[in-house]
Design an enzyme around this catalytic site. Structure first.
Site, short mmCIF file in Angstrom:
data_model
loop_
_atom_site.label_atom_id
_atom_site.label_comp_id
_atom_site.label_asym_id
_atom_site.label_seq_id
_atom_site.Cartn_x
_atom_site.Cartn_y
_atom_site.Cartn_z
CG HIS A 496 -9.75 44.58 -4.98
ND1 HIS A 496 -9.97 43.96 -6.17
CD2 HIS A 496 -9.66 43.57 -4.07
CE1 HIS A 496 -10.04 42.64 -6.00
NE2 HIS A 496 -9.84 42.39 -4.73
CG HIS A 501 -5.51 41.17 -2.97
ND1 HIS A 501 -5.46 39.85 -3.37
CD2 HIS A 501 -6.79 41.58 -3.19
CE1 HIS A 501 -6.66 39.48 -3.81
NE2 HIS A 501 -7.48 40.51 -3.70
CG HIS A 687 -10.93 40.68 -0.20
ND1 HIS A 687 -11.52 39.51 -0.60
CD2 HIS A 687 -10.18 41.09 -1.26
CE1 HIS A 687 -11.14 39.22 -1.83
NE2 HIS A 687 -10.32 40.16 -2.25
CG ASN A 691 -13.12 40.28 -4.85
OD1 ASN A 691 -12.28 40.57 -5.69
ND2 ASN A 691 -13.75 39.12 -4.87
CB ILE A 835 -10.88 34.93 -5.18
CG1 ILE A 835 -10.92 34.87 -6.70
CG2 ILE A 835 -12.04 35.73 -4.65
CD1 ILE A 835 -9.89 33.95 -7.30
#
Length: 835
Positions: A496, A501, A687, A691, A835
């Site tokens: 993750h 990110h 993602h 997520n 997010i």
């Protein structure tokens, strides 16, 4: 959108703006010609006379974020000819958000659109005028001459000069190391190594803020005080939009870090409650657990009641309560079965680690000079009776054996984690067998510790096999829990954080520094950057920092980010492509007779099946789009902005890996298409897959514990006796404690939500994002293809022969279903890491 929409108390700005308006200090707009250059102004396009926004005073901005439309009347000037850009000056006291400008009845052009989506600050904040280009797309060599200098100047400005602390109105995109995670001024326990800039701790770059160094360590950047934690610098246009729940999310995250966490900590320290049974854990969702008197009042002094209601799902009653996670909604016990334990490796929140077992017993790639013998102690005896009549050799040859391997990545850290944190973990290997019905069954779990007398002496391992009765069954449940703890940590830090990110941020920075807003690749990629820098800045502030929420709730604790840096050493850009990743893990093979030329070795691998569909839909769209502007490889090679972008992304953004031989050279259309597909896939579908399933699966912590607090009980100890007499209590005493559980659940409940104004894959927030009709048609085809995939996913989830799609927990696999809905929906692929 005016400023007072955002800062509910900033009425002064609104009043001052009206005074300025009366004094004639208004918002001016000047057209810039795309056809006629001004020889006295460096051959820049001719500037028209200023026109002013009308009716600013009489348009009362609503207090909720909404759009206001204003009129501007331009006196037509022949020497402007065709407008190619607009220069805007804001002579008000405060900034406003400019979405679009539409010119109507332009002679010879009709309607002309400018897509702006940018905050415009008062003129005194800027060293350079704000210029917005028409929504046409130009390769650098095709830019109309009068616009060329404007195009170049804008990019120079966005790069900044690398000096000083950046302010909210600065529009500077620049790089920095992760040297702001620690807080050495607070003491040695809060010091953390700088990630990036060294061979020991390589890392992708983050956005530069230019804050001063800390007093005790000049190489560490000082931190923003928690009270101001939403003020960490990112370029203003990268901040969360304000219709977005993310403001609210940002606020909620800040609240958890700043006020709720210390209160909870104090509460749980006073009465160190353990969950005594699974019924106790269920109270978190069904009735709530009682909070001590005054708890909400103490927090309420610092956080608005609305926020408390939102975070705690409470209407002021003294209970702590969360929504029931999907994994226990229909069946409270199915998560404990071996089938579900295995199924989640294919269709859970971390379906990206399982791989085909290539050799038996499993081998290690750790250096034997440093780590001694790390080979596996699993033997044929452990598994031979569980292979549905096959020998180990036959099972290997027929691709029936799989492994979840958390051995090599963790072993170098196991001793440090077990000695210097409250965690007690093992390196682990889990072998699984593919049954004839397409499901996996766990065969064996190996748990390993470094040799007590030194790393070079190798490992000490124990091997556990499935059992259904007696204390052996309880030991097997614990063995699975140790594996789940490892998988949770690897999921959060690697699958993750690192692989979506962290690796996306340098792309955002390089694109804004090197590709003009009128460049075709900027237009292709820009939607996939929305909010990424902002959420990452917030993460550095309260989640991944020293003593932050992640260190508190995940087993590597203070070593978390450092571990992700060591794993980044093995990160390879071309392997981020889904087909390459599946082939590398042995989960797929090339096969010309299969759709897309790929055959999955586990046909019912929901992440793989849906992922392949999405990957190729993205790739076809990217290919259609790029082919429109890049007819030959030669055009790719001669595109100066594109070449600068790629060079900078490799040499600066991923500077610690700049000498790797595997980077695409960006000399062909094929390389461009594959690169853009990887970037879009990573920021959208990958993602989403890792997520948005967090709360549905890990919101019930016994299913995905994040910490193990004690070792496997040994015969003859009180812990072993407890395991025999009260196995559930012993299980709960081993995994995540109550305080960390509540903190962890509060966090992932926020992070698993879609915002109300989310923009999903196949959607754009501005319909006139390009004036090229063929591109809009191609984009429309992409949207239709995604709708077909949605239908396919729904049909697959309804197919009872596909046992991995829904499982005994009865949670259908929808994490790669493109369209989502706001809240915790467990489906939907947002365009970006937002997010």
């Amino acid at each position: 959108m005016k400023k007072n929409v955002l800062d509910f108390n900033d009425f002064n700005a609104s009043v001052l703006d009206r005074v300025h308006e009366l004094l004639g200090q208004r918002v001016s707009l000047q057209l810039i010609s795309a056809v006629n250059a001004d020889s006295e102004n460096g051959l820049k396009g001719k500037l028209g006379k200023p026109a002013y926004l009308e009716d600013w005073i009489s348009t009362i901005t609503p207090l909720t974020a909404g759009d206001s439309a204003y009129k501007v009347t331009f006196d037509w000037e022949d020497e402007i000819g065709v407008p190619g850009a607009i220069l805007i000056k804001n002579n008000h006291h405060s900034q406003f958000y400019l979405k679009t400008i539409t010119l109507e009845d332009v002679p010879g052009e009709g309607t002309v659109h400018f897509v702006c989506n940018s905050w415009v600050y008062p003129v005194e904040k800027y060293t350079k005028d704000r210029v917005f280009f028409v929504n046409k797309t130009y390769l650098p060599s095709e830019t109309p001459l009068p616009l060329q200098k404007y195009r170049e100047d804008e990019l120079v400005h966005l790069r900044g000069d690398g000096k000083g602390e950046l302010q909210e109105y600065d529009r500077v995109y620049d790089y920095a190391y992760y040297n702001d995670l620690g807080n050495p001024d607070k003491g040695p326990d809060y010091a953390r190594p700088t990630l990036g800039g060294s061979s020991e701790y390589p890392y992708p770059r983050r956005g530069r803020t230019g804050r001063a160094p800390t007093e005790s360590d000049p190489s560490s950047e000082s931190r923003v005080p928690l009270l101001m934690s939403l003020d960490i610098y990112v370029p203003r246009d990268e901040r969360f939009g304000h219709l977005k729940m993310s403001d609210f999310l940002a606020y909620a995250l800040k609240s958890i870090a700043q006020f709720i966490r210390p209160e909870l900590e104090a509460v749980f320290d006073k009465t160190p409650n353990e969950f005594d049974s699974f019924e106790d854990v269920l109270k978190l969702y069904e009735g709530g657990i009682p909070l001590p008197e005054g708890f909400l009042k103490d927090i309420g002094d610092n956080i608005p009641l609305e926020m408390i209601k939102e975070i705690f799902r409470t209407d002021g009653a003294e209970f702590l309560r969360f929504p029931t996670p999907e994994v226990i909604k229909k069946n409270r016990l199915a998560w404990r079965t071996d089938e579900e334990f295995a199924r989640e490796m294919l269709a859970g929140v971390n379906p990206v680690n399982i791989s085909l077992l290539q050799a038996f017993p499993p081998a290690s790639t750790l250096d034997p000079k440093v780590y001694g013998d790390q080979s596996s102690t699993i033997t044929e005896e452990h598994i031979k009776n569980n292979l549905d009549g096959l020998t180990v050799e036959q099972a290997l040859k027929s691709n029936k054996l799989f492994i979840l391997d958390h051995h090599d990545a963790l072993m170098p850290y196991v001793r440090r984690i077990n000695s210097n944190t409250s965690s007690k973990i093992y390196a682990s290997r889990t072998l699984l067998f593919l049954k004839s019905d397409g499901t996996l069954k766990p065969l064996v779990i190996e748990l390993s510790l470094p040799h007590p007398d030194g790393d070079q002496l190798g490992r000490i391992s124990s091997v556990f096999t499935p059992a259904e009765e007696g204390v052996e069954s309880s030991i097997w449940q614990l063995a699975k829990a140790y594996v789940a703890v490892n998988d949770s940590g690897v999921h959060q830090l690697i699958s993750h954080w690192l692989n979506t990110h962290a690796v996306c941020e340098p792309v955002v920075i390089a694109t804004n520094r090197q590709l003009s807003v009128v460049h075709p690749i900027y237009k292709l990629l820009h939607p996939h950057f929305r909010d990424t820098m902002n959420i990452n800045a917030l993460a550095r502030q309260i989640l991944i920092n020293a003593g932050g929420i992640l260190e508190t709730t995940v087993f590597p604790a203070r070593y978390s980010m450092e571990m992700s840096s060591v794993v980044y050493k093995n990160w390879v850009f071309p392997e981020q492509a889904l087909p390459a990743d599946l082939i590398k893990r042995g989960m797929a093979v090339k096969d010309e007779s299969s759709p897309h030329g790929l055959r999955l070795l586990i046909q019912d691998y929901p992440y793989g099946v849906d992922g392949i569909e999405i990957w190729f839909a993205i790739r076809n769209w990217v290919e259609d789009y790029c082919s429109f502007y890049y007819k030959t490889d030669d055009i790719v090679q001669k595109d100066t902005e594109l070449q600068s972008w790629w060079k900078e992304l490799v040499e600066e953004g991923h500077g610690d890996k700049k000498d790797e031989p595997w980077w695409p050279k960006m000399q062909t259309r094929e390389e461009l298409i594959e690169t853009c597909t990887i970037i879009i896939w990573t920021s959208s579908a990958l993602h989403a897959a890792v997520n948005f399933g967090q709360y549905p699966y890990a919101g019930y912590l016994p299913c995905r514990p994040t910490v193990s607090r004690r070792f496997m009980p040994e015969k003859g100890t009180p812990e072993y006796d407890e395991l025999e007499s009260n196995p559930d209590k012993a299980f709960l005493k081993t995994i995540t404690a109550q305080f960390q559980t509540v903190l962890g659940i509060a966090l992932i409940e926020i992070l698993s939500r879609h915002s109300t104004d989310e923009v999903y894959l196949g959607q754009r927030d501005t319909p006139n994002w390009t004036s090229d009709a063929k591109e809009l048609e191609a984009f429309d085809r992409f949207g239709k293809k995604l709708a077909e995939i949605e239908e396919k996913i729904t049909n697959l989830n309804n197919d009872e022969n596909l046992k991995n799609r829904v499982g005994k927990v009865e949670v259908p696999y929808t994490l790669l279903y493109p369209t989502g809905e706001s809240g915790i929906a467990g489906k939907g692929i947002p365009n970006s890491v937002s997010i």
